[in-house]
Design an enzyme around this catalytic site. Structure first.
Site, mmCIF file in Angstrom:
data_model
loop_
_atom_site.group_PDB
_atom_site.id
_atom_site.type_symbol
_atom_site.label_atom_id
_atom_site.label_comp_id
_atom_site.label_asym_id
_atom_site.label_seq_id
_atom_site.Cartn_x
_atom_site.Cartn_y
_atom_site.Cartn_z
ATOM 1 N N ASP A 50 0.783 -1.232 0.000
ATOM 2 C CA ASP A 50 0.000 0.000 0.000
ATOM 3 C C ASP A 50 0.817 1.285 0.000
ATOM 4 O O ASP A 50 0.268 2.366 -0.121
ATOM 5 C CB ASP A 50 -0.988 0.008 1.169
ATOM 6 C CG ASP A 50 -0.289 -0.147 2.514
ATOM 7 O OD1 ASP A 50 0.943 -0.281 2.538
ATOM 8 O OD2 ASP A 50 -0.984 -0.140 3.539
ATOM 9 N N ARG A 282 -4.854 4.992 5.949
ATOM 10 C CA ARG A 282 -5.200 4.545 4.597
ATOM 11 C C ARG A 282 -6.523 5.122 4.121
ATOM 12 O O ARG A 282 -7.262 5.762 4.864
ATOM 13 C CB ARG A 282 -5.290 3.008 4.622
ATOM 14 C CG ARG A 282 -3.920 2.325 4.696
ATOM 15 C CD ARG A 282 -3.402 2.081 3.312
ATOM 16 N NE ARG A 282 -4.395 1.299 2.620
ATOM 17 C CZ ARG A 282 -4.524 -0.021 2.728
ATOM 18 N NH1 ARG A 282 -3.675 -0.703 3.435
ATOM 19 N NH2 ARG A 282 -5.492 -0.649 2.099
ATOM 20 N N TYR A 290 0.783 -3.411 10.840
ATOM 21 C CA TYR A 290 1.750 -4.500 10.675
ATOM 22 C C TYR A 290 2.228 -4.866 12.057
ATOM 23 O O TYR A 290 2.871 -4.048 12.728
ATOM 24 C CB TYR A 290 2.965 -4.041 9.884
ATOM 25 C CG TYR A 290 2.747 -3.867 8.409
ATOM 26 C CD1 TYR A 290 2.656 -4.975 7.568
ATOM 27 C CD2 TYR A 290 2.670 -2.609 7.844
ATOM 28 C CE1 TYR A 290 2.475 -4.820 6.212
ATOM 29 C CE2 TYR A 290 2.496 -2.444 6.482
ATOM 30 C CZ TYR A 290 2.391 -3.558 5.677
ATOM 31 O OH TYR A 290 2.216 -3.398 4.331
ATOM 32 N N PRO A 367 7.938 -5.360 4.755
ATOM 33 C CA PRO A 367 7.151 -4.209 4.305
ATOM 34 C C PRO A 367 7.464 -2.921 5.065
ATOM 35 O O PRO A 367 6.762 -1.926 4.863
ATOM 36 C CB PRO A 367 5.711 -4.668 4.555
ATOM 37 C CG PRO A 367 5.797 -5.662 5.653
ATOM 38 C CD PRO A 367 7.143 -6.305 5.545
HETATM 39 P P1 FAD Z 1 2.711 -9.453 -7.152
HETATM 40 O O1 FAD Z 1 1.922 -8.310 -6.716
HETATM 41 O O2 FAD Z 1 2.904 -10.577 -6.212
HETATM 42 O O3 FAD Z 1 2.026 -9.968 -8.484
HETATM 43 C C1 FAD Z 1 2.293 -11.225 -9.043
HETATM 44 C C2 FAD Z 1 1.140 -11.600 -9.942
HETATM 45 O O4 FAD Z 1 1.472 -12.800 -10.619
HETATM 46 C C3 FAD Z 1 -0.143 -11.887 -9.160
HETATM 47 O O5 FAD Z 1 -1.220 -11.220 -9.775
HETATM 48 C C4 FAD Z 1 -0.280 -13.401 -9.236
HETATM 49 O O6 FAD Z 1 -1.635 -13.826 -9.274
HETATM 50 C C5 FAD Z 1 0.419 -13.716 -10.525
HETATM 51 N N1 FAD Z 1 0.990 -15.057 -10.570
HETATM 52 C C6 FAD Z 1 1.736 -15.682 -9.631
HETATM 53 N N2 FAD Z 1 2.114 -16.897 -10.066
HETATM 54 C C7 FAD Z 1 1.609 -17.045 -11.294
HETATM 55 C C8 FAD Z 1 1.660 -18.094 -12.248
HETATM 56 N N3 FAD Z 1 2.324 -19.241 -12.015
HETATM 57 N N4 FAD Z 1 1.025 -17.929 -13.427
HETATM 58 C C9 FAD Z 1 0.344 -16.773 -13.687
HETATM 59 N N5 FAD Z 1 0.264 -15.768 -12.823
HETATM 60 C C10 FAD Z 1 0.904 -15.877 -11.636
HETATM 61 N N6 FAD Z 1 3.724 -5.881 0.455
HETATM 62 C C11 FAD Z 1 3.671 -4.906 1.345
HETATM 63 O O7 FAD Z 1 4.386 -3.909 1.193
HETATM 64 N N7 FAD Z 1 2.822 -4.973 2.409
HETATM 65 C C12 FAD Z 1 2.002 -6.050 2.608
HETATM 66 O O8 FAD Z 1 1.246 -6.100 3.562
HETATM 67 C C13 FAD Z 1 2.033 -7.076 1.693
HETATM 68 N N8 FAD Z 1 1.243 -8.136 1.847
HETATM 69 C C14 FAD Z 1 1.273 -9.112 0.935
HETATM 70 C C15 FAD Z 1 0.442 -10.191 1.113
HETATM 71 C C16 FAD Z 1 0.437 -11.209 0.222
HETATM 72 C C17 FAD Z 1 -0.495 -12.358 0.434
HETATM 73 C C18 FAD Z 1 1.315 -11.164 -0.911
HETATM 74 C C19 FAD Z 1 1.338 -12.260 -1.919
HETATM 75 C C20 FAD Z 1 2.151 -10.087 -1.083
HETATM 76 C C21 FAD Z 1 2.146 -9.055 -0.168
HETATM 77 N N9 FAD Z 1 2.994 -7.946 -0.314
HETATM 78 C C22 FAD Z 1 2.928 -6.961 0.598
HETATM 79 C C23 FAD Z 1 3.962 -7.825 -1.407
HETATM 80 C C24 FAD Z 1 3.496 -6.909 -2.491
HETATM 81 O O9 FAD Z 1 2.228 -7.316 -2.903
HETATM 82 C C25 FAD Z 1 4.514 -6.947 -3.599
HETATM 83 O O10 FAD Z 1 5.745 -6.413 -3.149
HETATM 84 C C26 FAD Z 1 4.163 -6.152 -4.829
HETATM 85 O O11 FAD Z 1 2.841 -6.354 -5.184
HETATM 86 C C27 FAD Z 1 5.100 -6.529 -5.958
HETATM 87 O O12 FAD Z 1 4.480 -6.534 -7.192
HETATM 88 P P2 FAD Z 1 4.715 -7.687 -8.255
HETATM 89 O O13 FAD Z 1 3.883 -7.278 -9.415
HETATM 90 O O14 FAD Z 1 6.151 -7.918 -8.444
HETATM 91 O O15 FAD Z 1 4.175 -9.021 -7.603
#
Ligand code: FAD
Length: 661
Positions: A50, A282, A290, A367
């Site tokens: 966030d 927020r 957290y 985070p």
């Molecule tokens: P992500 O946001 O993880 O996006 C990855 C995408 O890929 C998702 O949409 C997923 O559905 C998709 N995906 C995964 N595997 C596959 C596959 N095999 N095939 C097709 N699609 C796939 N960060 C914070 O700062 N604070 C928090 O409280 C926090 N809580 C989180 C809670 C959870 C449950 C998760 C999973 C992450 C959390 N994060 C948090 C981390 C934060 O979401 C990420 O740092 C940030 O979103 C990074 O973006 P990204 O696009 O690299 O990855």
């Protein structure tokens, strides 16, 4: 299911989180054919990351998405620092409140908003650019690359087999949102999931492909943005996440609180006897908590350190102890999770410069600094224009090596910062306020992207850095105010750097009220016009690869458009004049103190002027004096692919592919 179709695409993006959506938006802007798949049936609905830092706000602004932040984001105002004293009965007390160090200097504020909104807004950005919808319920099941074709630009060396799930195979959509009833029972709620647009494709399970079938996709490039547990990463040889083997465990909740804690709408870092808690204000009246359990802290209600099954009740019980003597309760909870994460960086980010990883797939960390979602978007923002450059024959394929050269050090810095924050914020004995101020300042500076790319193919060596010492090569272009020659309004220089694939040459013309200086600037006109023609544009939507902006150090009332060479005041046969290329240091009405003028801020000598080249991703790439134009041309010629060269290299198929999606 059986394989029932075969198709070709320039870029396949796996994972539609913030990193994947940013990639899709930028590629859409640049007119690059691509597909984006995600195994989930919906976008992120709420919760998760966030924190939205200033450079990310600037990048969104450059895509025209600032309105979303203004409308939905919660501005990050004061920050509170709470700690505990000698008396074991006394609970927490306020140590400090104010702005986060350095934060007051930025043009924008930090904002917070849930990841669902971020993905929804990026989706809007993709739609506005005629880009593809996310193919949900779709995951790759096989990924191969024909290495013998890796150097053949017209080939599709990557084969991905993807599976389109049956809707019945997707998990039920529920965000965890609930209210607490009078009798203490919990009532399931829909949450704020459709607060950010009404497209059910985003928040009801959706499968775009033919359910239960597989499909073979041939791609030139793949971007793996599939998060911390990246499937794409696991298919690649020699890719290893390096760093801590153990994870930190956070209980994370988004609630509308009922409390008597006085700093409830501030962002607070709370170190209590019972553990560390980060509180973040927020959107929609929510507060994010957290709750991190200190090592060795184990009671019957919180086994979260070792046990991921710790419940919301456990998290809140722990939080209440940390807030003591204040109360903490809620009637509405939007989302909660147990977030287990370690500090790790991948040893590589590119396989044969054909398959790239970005975002959480190459870096994970706690985070505490709210950085993950930002750095993840920056990764793909900085990768996609390079891929487009190769596909549009503007840049050689070797430019793709600079992705890893630039982004892995940033990832490592991020982990170091996270370590530093953890060390200071969790220090149990006598919290040192100066140390805490220091780590938050470091966080602000990291967020301000002061961290700089080293010299590489697309970052100059800085031999002439002194000509504009305030614009360090390899850093994001910082802001100053200029005044439009056309109509006067104060214009933030950053707002001129739209993310539309253009390279930019900023001509600091100096004091053009001096005739000699004006002649010197105008003498560059023909030469720069020829330069604009030399290389193909990166985006289908642009006429030239390079936009020329002129900032002069005079009041706008002191000169006329007609005083400048046509190159600086360009005319198009159809569109007529572009009036927004020339800016002055002063509006000509109110005199401005010298140190507030853009020449002073960027440390350009008004009697000399300067030339500054900015990359399509707002990174200052080359700096020199007006006399160094030949060196600038040579520098560009050192890596750019000329129009004629590009034609030879391109197969007829590439030419056809130039259209959008
Ligand atoms: P992500 O946001 O993880 O996006 C990855 C995408 O890929 C998702 O949409 C997923 O559905 C998709 N995906 C995964 N595997 C596959 C596959 N095999 N095939 C097709 N699609 C796939 N960060 C914070 O700062 N604070 C928090 O409280 C926090 N809580 C989180 C809670 C959870 C449950 C998760 C999973 C992450 C959390 N994060 C948090 C981390 C934060 O979401 C990420 O740092 C940030 O979103 C990074 O973006 P990204 O696009 O690299 O990855």
């Amino acid at each position: 299911g059986s394989s029932n179709s075969d198709s070709h695409v320039d870029v396949l993006i796996v994972g539609a989180g913030p990193a994947g959506m940013m990639a899709s938006m930028h590629l859409s802007e640049l007119g690059i054919s691509h597909r984006i798949i995600d195994h989930r049936g919906t976008r992120t609905l709420n919760g998760r990351a966030d924190g939205f830092h200033v450079p990310t706000v600037e990048i969104w602004e450059s895509f025209g998405l600032y309105n979303h932040i203004e409308q939905y984001g919660e501005r990050f105002g004061h920050w509170g620092l709470w700690t505990f004293g000698e008396d074991p009965e006394a609970g927490i007390y306020r140590q400090h409140r104010g702005y986060i160090p350095s934060q007051d200097k930025a043009r924008h504020e930090i904002v917070t908003m849930n990841q669902g909104m971020i993905e929804a807004a990026l989706g809007d950005g993709v739609r506005a650019r005629n880009g593809p919808v996310v193919e949900r319920g779709t995951k790759p099941v096989e990924l191969t690359i024909d290495e013998s074709l890796a150097n053949d630009l017209s080939s599709y060396p990557i084969t991905a087999r993807v599976y389109h799930a049956r809707k019945s195979e997707l998990p039920d959509v529920w965000t965890g949102a609930h209210t607490v009833q009078e009798d203490g029972s919990l009532k399931r709620e829909r949450g704020f999931i459709d607060a950010f647009g009404t497209d059910p494709h985003e928040f009801e399970n959706h499968v775009n492909g033919v359910e239960g079938t597989t499909e073979t996709i041939h791609a030139k490039y793949v971007i793996g943005t599939d998060g911390a547990h990246s499937w794409v990463r696991r298919q690649l040889p020699d890719f290893k996440m390096e760093g801590d083997t153990s994870d930190e465990v956070f209980g994370v909740v988004d609630i509308i609180p009922s409390t008597n804690f006085p700093d409830i709408r501030k962002t607070c870092s709370i170190l209590s006897r019972a553990g560390f808690l980060l509180q973040i204000s927020r959107e929609n009246g929510l507060v994010r908590l957290y709750v991190q359990f200190p090592e060795g802290y184990e009671t019957s209600e919180t086994k979260a350190k070792d046990n991921e099954a710790a419940t919301l009740t456990d998290i809140l019980a722990a939080a209440r102890k940390m807030y003591y003597p204040y109360t903490m309760d809620y009637k509405y909870c939007d989302w909660w999770t147990i977030y287990r994460v370690g500090q790790r960086v991948c040893n590589k980010a590119s396989h044969l410069d054909r398959i790239f990883l970005a975002g959480d797939a190459i870096h994970t960390h706690s985070p505490k600094g709210g950085q993950g979602m930002n750095v993840s978007q920056h990764d793909t923002y900085s990768l996609t224009w390079k891929i487009a450059g190769v596909l549009k024959s503007q840049l050689p394929p070797s430019v793709l090596q600079t992705y890893e050269q630039e982004r892995l050090p940033i990832a490592r810095n991020l982990i170091e910062l996270d370590n530093d924050m953890a060390k200071v914020l969790l220090a149990r004995a006598n919290r040192d306020e100066a140390e805490v101020q220091r780590v938050y300042k470091r966080l602000s500076e990291f967020s301000g992207a002061i961290s700089t790319y080293k010299t590489n193919m697309v970052v100059g060596n800085g031999a002439r850095q002194n000509a504009a010492a305030g614009l360090p090569i390899g850093s994001r272009f910082s802001n100053a105010t200029v005044y439009s020659q056309a109509d006067g309004p104060a214009t933030p220089t950053q707002s001129l750097l739209k993310s539309n694939g253009l390279w930019r040459l900023i001509v600091f013309a100096g004091d053009v009220s001096s005739h000699t200086q004006l002649s010197k600037v105008n003498a560059l006109g023909d030469r720069l016009a020829a330069l604009q023609q030399r290389y193909p544009p990166l985006s289908t939507r642009q006429k030239h690869f390079l936009e020329i902006l002129l900032f002069h150090a005079s009041p706008v009332s002191a000169v006329e458009f007609a005083d400048f060479h046509n190159t600086f005041f360009p005319k198009d046969d159809i569109l007529g004049r572009n009036y927004y290329t020339i800016y002055g240091d002063e509006d000509g009405v109110d005199a401005l103190e010298k140190e507030k003028r853009c020449h002073a801020i960027y440390r350009v000598d008004e009697t000399k002027g300067a030339l500054v080249v900015v990359r399509p991703d707002q990174i200052t790439a080359w700096v020199g004096g007006l006399d160094d134009v030949g060196e600038m041309e040579d520098w560009l010629a050192g890596f750019m692919v000329g129009k004629a060269e590009g034609k030879r290299k391109n197969s007829p198929r590439d030419e056809q592919d130039d259209g959008v999606m």
